[in-house]
Design a protein around this motif. Sequence first.
Motif, PDB file in Angstrom:
ATOM      1  N   ILE A  40      51.410   1.809  41.183  1.00 44.67           N
ATOM      2  CA  ILE A  40      51.420   2.277  39.804  1.00 44.67           C
ATOM      3  C   ILE A  40      50.463   1.375  39.028  1.00 44.67           C
ATOM      4  O   ILE A  40      50.713   0.173  38.894  1.00 44.67           O
ATOM      5  CB  ILE A  40      52.839   2.209  39.214  1.00 44.67           C
ATOM      6  CG1 ILE A  40      53.758   3.136  40.018  1.00 44.67           C
ATOM      7  CG2 ILE A  40      52.829   2.558  37.734  1.00 44.67           C
ATOM      8  CD1 ILE A  40      55.215   2.995  39.708  1.00 44.67           C
ATOM      9  N   PRO A  41      49.381   1.915  38.526  1.00 44.39           N
ATOM     10  CA  PRO A  41      48.418   1.076  37.820  1.00 44.39           C
ATOM     11  C   PRO A  41      48.891   0.715  36.415  1.00 44.39           C
ATOM     12  O   PRO A  41      49.726   1.403  35.830  1.00 44.39           O
ATOM     13  CB  PRO A  41      47.168   1.953  37.760  1.00 44.39           C
ATOM     14  CG  PRO A  41      47.715   3.343  37.740  1.00 44.39           C
ATOM     15  CD  PRO A  41      48.952   3.305  38.606  1.00 44.39           C
ATOM     16  N   THR A  42      48.333  -0.344  35.896  1.00 46.52           N
ATOM     17  CA  THR A  42      48.568  -0.688  34.493  1.00 46.52           C
ATOM     18  C   THR A  42      47.864   0.357  33.627  1.00 46.52           C
ATOM     19  O   THR A  42      47.136   1.224  34.132  1.00 46.52           O
ATOM     20  CB  THR A  42      47.987  -2.069  34.174  1.00 46.52           C
ATOM     21  OG1 THR A  42      46.569  -2.021  34.359  1.00 46.52           O
ATOM     22  CG2 THR A  42      48.602  -3.151  35.031  1.00 46.52           C
ATOM     23  N   ALA A  43      48.054   0.265  32.331  1.00 45.19           N
ATOM     24  CA  ALA A  43      47.406   1.205  31.411  1.00 45.19           C
ATOM     25  C   ALA A  43      45.886   1.149  31.536  1.00 45.19           C
ATOM     26  O   ALA A  43      45.202   2.147  31.307  1.00 45.19           O
ATOM     27  CB  ALA A  43      47.830   0.912  29.975  1.00 45.19           C
ATOM     28  N   GLN A  44      45.367  -0.010  31.934  1.00 47.81           N
ATOM     29  CA  GLN A  44      43.924  -0.170  32.082  1.00 47.81           C
ATOM     30  C   GLN A  44      43.453   0.119  33.501  1.00 47.81           C
ATOM     31  O   GLN A  44      42.279  -0.033  33.822  1.00 47.81           O
ATOM     32  CB  GLN A  44      43.514  -1.590  31.680  1.00 47.81           C
ATOM     33  CG  GLN A  44      43.850  -1.933  30.243  1.00 47.81           C
ATOM     34  CD  GLN A  44      43.175  -1.020  29.251  1.00 47.81           C
ATOM     35  OE1 GLN A  44      41.996  -0.717  29.374  1.00 47.81           O
ATOM     36  NE2 GLN A  44      43.913  -0.566  28.256  1.00 47.81           N
ATOM     37  N   GLY A  45      44.385   0.499  34.376  1.00 53.08           N
ATOM     38  CA  GLY A  45      44.010   0.858  35.735  1.00 53.08           C
ATOM     39  C   GLY A  45      44.033  -0.278  36.742  1.00 53.08           C
ATOM     40  O   GLY A  45      43.631  -0.102  37.881  1.00 53.08           O
ATOM     41  N   GLY A  46      44.534  -1.434  36.328  1.00 50.51           N
ATOM     42  CA  GLY A  46      44.552  -2.584  37.231  1.00 50.51           C
ATOM     43  C   GLY A  46      45.905  -2.813  37.874  1.00 50.51           C
ATOM     44  O   GLY A  46      46.762  -1.927  37.898  1.00 50.51           O
ATOM     45  N   THR A  47      46.078  -4.026  38.378  1.00 46.72           N
ATOM     46  CA  THR A  47      47.346  -4.400  38.989  1.00 46.72           C
ATOM     47  C   THR A  47      48.208  -5.152  37.978  1.00 46.72           C
ATOM     48  O   THR A  47      47.701  -5.718  37.009  1.00 46.72           O
ATOM     49  CB  THR A  47      47.125  -5.272  40.242  1.00 46.72           C
ATOM     50  OG1 THR A  47      46.388  -6.434  39.877  1.00 46.72           O
ATOM     51  CG2 THR A  47      46.394  -4.507  41.333  1.00 46.72           C
ATOM     52  N   TRP A  48      49.503  -5.151  38.248  1.00 47.04           N
ATOM     53  CA  TRP A  48      50.468  -5.744  37.334  1.00 47.04           C
ATOM     54  C   TRP A  48      50.562  -7.258  37.491  1.00 47.04           C
ATOM     55  O   TRP A  48      50.524  -7.774  38.596  1.00 47.04           O
ATOM     56  CB  TRP A  48      51.846  -5.133  37.574  1.00 47.04           C
ATOM     57  CG  TRP A  48      51.919  -3.723  37.095  1.00 47.04           C
ATOM     58  CD1 TRP A  48      51.648  -2.605  37.814  1.00 47.04           C
ATOM     59  CD2 TRP A  48      52.250  -3.296  35.789  1.00 47.04           C
ATOM     60  NE1 TRP A  48      51.801  -1.494  37.020  1.00 47.04           N
ATOM     61  CE2 TRP A  48      52.172  -1.891  35.773  1.00 47.04           C
ATOM     62  CE3 TRP A  48      52.611  -3.952  34.619  1.00 47.04           C
ATOM     63  CZ2 TRP A  48      52.439  -1.136  34.637  1.00 47.04           C
ATOM     64  CZ3 TRP A  48      52.877  -3.201  33.488  1.00 47.04           C
ATOM     65  CH2 TRP A  48      52.796  -1.821  33.505  1.00 47.04           C
ATOM     66  N   SER A  49      50.711  -7.926  36.356  1.00 44.76           N
ATOM     67  CA  SER A  49      50.958  -9.364  36.331  1.00 44.76           C
ATOM     68  C   SER A  49      52.286  -9.593  35.611  1.00 44.76           C
ATOM     69  O   SER A  49      52.840  -8.687  34.981  1.00 44.76           O
ATOM     70  CB  SER A  49      49.847 -10.100  35.597  1.00 44.76           C
ATOM     71  OG  SER A  49      49.914  -9.812  34.206  1.00 44.76           O
ATOM     72  N   VAL A  50      52.789 -10.803  35.698  1.00 47.26           N
ATOM     73  CA  VAL A  50      54.034 -11.169  35.030  1.00 47.26           C
ATOM     74  C   VAL A  50      53.922 -10.935  33.523  1.00 47.26           C
ATOM     75  O   VAL A  50      54.843 -10.411  32.896  1.00 47.26           O
ATOM     76  CB  VAL A  50      54.380 -12.643  35.354  1.00 47.26           C
ATOM     77  CG1 VAL A  50      55.502 -13.145  34.487  1.00 47.26           C
ATOM     78  CG2 VAL A  50      54.727 -12.784  36.824  1.00 47.26           C
ATOM     79  N   VAL A  51      52.806 -11.295  32.939  1.00 43.10           N
ATOM     80  CA  VAL A  51      52.616 -11.153  31.494  1.00 43.10           C
ATOM     81  C   VAL A  51      52.673  -9.680  31.086  1.00 43.10           C
ATOM     82  O   VAL A  51      53.303  -9.325  30.083  1.00 43.10           O
ATOM     83  CB  VAL A  51      51.271 -11.798  31.054  1.00 43.10           C
ATOM     84  CG1 VAL A  51      50.963 -11.486  29.608  1.00 43.10           C
ATOM     85  CG2 VAL A  51      51.303 -13.291  31.288  1.00 43.10           C
ATOM     86  N   GLN A  52      52.047  -8.825  31.864  1.00 47.70           N
ATOM     87  CA  GLN A  52      52.063  -7.398  31.535  1.00 47.70           C
ATOM     88  C   GLN A  52      53.466  -6.815  31.640  1.00 47.70           C
ATOM     89  O   GLN A  52      53.864  -6.007  30.804  1.00 47.70           O
ATOM     90  CB  GLN A  52      51.092  -6.643  32.443  1.00 47.70           C
ATOM     91  CG  GLN A  52      49.652  -6.969  32.130  1.00 47.70           C
ATOM     92  CD  GLN A  52      48.734  -6.522  33.235  1.00 47.70           C
ATOM     93  OE1 GLN A  52      48.977  -6.818  34.400  1.00 47.70           O
ATOM     94  NE2 GLN A  52      47.681  -5.824  32.874  1.00 47.70           N
ATOM     95  N   VAL A  53      54.209  -7.225  32.657  1.00 46.10           N
ATOM     96  CA  VAL A  53      55.589  -6.755  32.793  1.00 46.10           C
ATOM     97  C   VAL A  53      56.398  -7.218  31.592  1.00 46.10           C
ATOM     98  O   VAL A  53      57.154  -6.442  31.010  1.00 46.10           O
ATOM     99  CB  VAL A  53      56.224  -7.256  34.112  1.00 46.10           C
ATOM    100  CG1 VAL A  53      57.714  -6.959  34.143  1.00 46.10           C
ATOM    101  CG2 VAL A  53      55.521  -6.632  35.305  1.00 46.10           C
ATOM    102  N   GLN A  54      56.242  -8.465  31.190  1.00 49.51           N
ATOM    103  CA  GLN A  54      56.976  -8.974  30.046  1.00 49.51           C
ATOM    104  C   GLN A  54      56.659  -8.171  28.787  1.00 49.51           C
ATOM    105  O   GLN A  54      57.555  -7.867  27.996  1.00 49.51           O
ATOM    106  CB  GLN A  54      56.656 -10.453  29.811  1.00 49.51           C
ATOM    107  CG  GLN A  54      57.456 -11.071  28.673  1.00 49.51           C
ATOM    108  CD  GLN A  54      58.940 -11.091  28.964  1.00 49.51           C
ATOM    109  OE1 GLN A  54      59.357 -11.717  29.929  1.00 49.51           O
ATOM    110  NE2 GLN A  54      59.735 -10.421  28.172  1.00 49.51           N
TER     111      GLN A  54
END
Length: 60
Positions: A40-54
Amino acid sequence: MRQEPGKRRTADLAPIIGDIRATGGTSLHGIATGLNGREIPTAQGGTWSVVQVQRVLDAA
């Protein structure tokens, strides 16, 4: 409004994050790993990081 797509995205991710938590991914790192593992990509099409999940959890 610019916030609407973000709110929809957060709502779409809620059940997926709930499932990841139910299967043992309770930490931010675990949730990020689960989202990446499901490809599942992030909104920008990348991979998820802890900060993005938070940020997604904070917006929920």
